[in-house]
Design a protein around this motif. Sequence first.
Motif: not given
Length: 335
Positions: A117-125, A285-296
Amino acid sequence: MSLNIGIIGFGYWGPHLARNFNLNKECAVARIADLDQKRRKEASENYPRCLVSSDSRDITEANDIDIVAIATPVFSHFDLAMSALDNGKHVWIEKPIASSSEEAMRIVEKAESKNLIVIIDHTFLFTSAVIKMKEIIDEGLLGKLHYYDSVRANLGLFQHDVNVIWDLTTHDLAVIGYLLGKEPQTVGAVGSSHFNSFIDIGYVTLHYENDFIAHFHANWLSPLKIRKSMISGDRNMLVWDENEREEKIKIYNKGVNIVSHGAPNTGFADYRVGEVHSPLIMNTEALKTEVEYFVSCLSSGVNPHNNAIAGYNVMKILEATDKSLKLNGSPVELK
């Protein structure tokens, strides 16, 4: 699940990544790499249990690393991502994904071939506002969508490697791709430069099927910092103002109905003006949510919506804006 993280690049964004990965109970930052000695010293002081190095290969080739997070200049993204994928690592890449759509597609193909899996850090999403907007659109509260209109303006900061469209509009292209779930048919762009070879004011227009249109205004020469977008539907209209502290999203019960007399172009407009509603948005915090999403996604095997293909799609549009600029704004078809 226990995931060891290796972060390459500890300049502006790297420390934010390290903090948020360490806050996640499933993750631990194990290695950090940066070419700058001062940054390595900072990393060692803040993360004394990490192995800190000047060589990115100490991360991409390390047996104990599960995720490689890349927060380096764009020109280095491709080589670092390919090295990580070749060594069986999942990859997190700061936007944009690479320097070209060709490089982006090679990352897509490599990840698919390795089942990684590759994730692109578009934090605004992962801001609460954009997540809420996605819910509103998917639930049909706006009705059939007519247009998306965005202004992203401020005084500076002038970049030395990209123009204002690549700098500011990248966020909006990721957002609209996420909200709509489809790509435009044509891309047009105009702009002007006043201080160097890169345009500092730009206007981008995207045309989609069913007459939907999106327009983006990017500006480095504005006396005001403006971060505002409008989405119009035949039922309701939405305004997203990033500068608002509380009511970032407002939904307007406004619109127009054409009362026809039968013959073409003989009807009249019946304007609808109703109440304004601001939905509750949690301040997370968007970045915190993004990390949680990636892990899930890693845990469930779900392909993230901000994957390498999404990054490739944004890159395709950005390259099309460059072509359109050279053609004085003539639309460029996306293939």
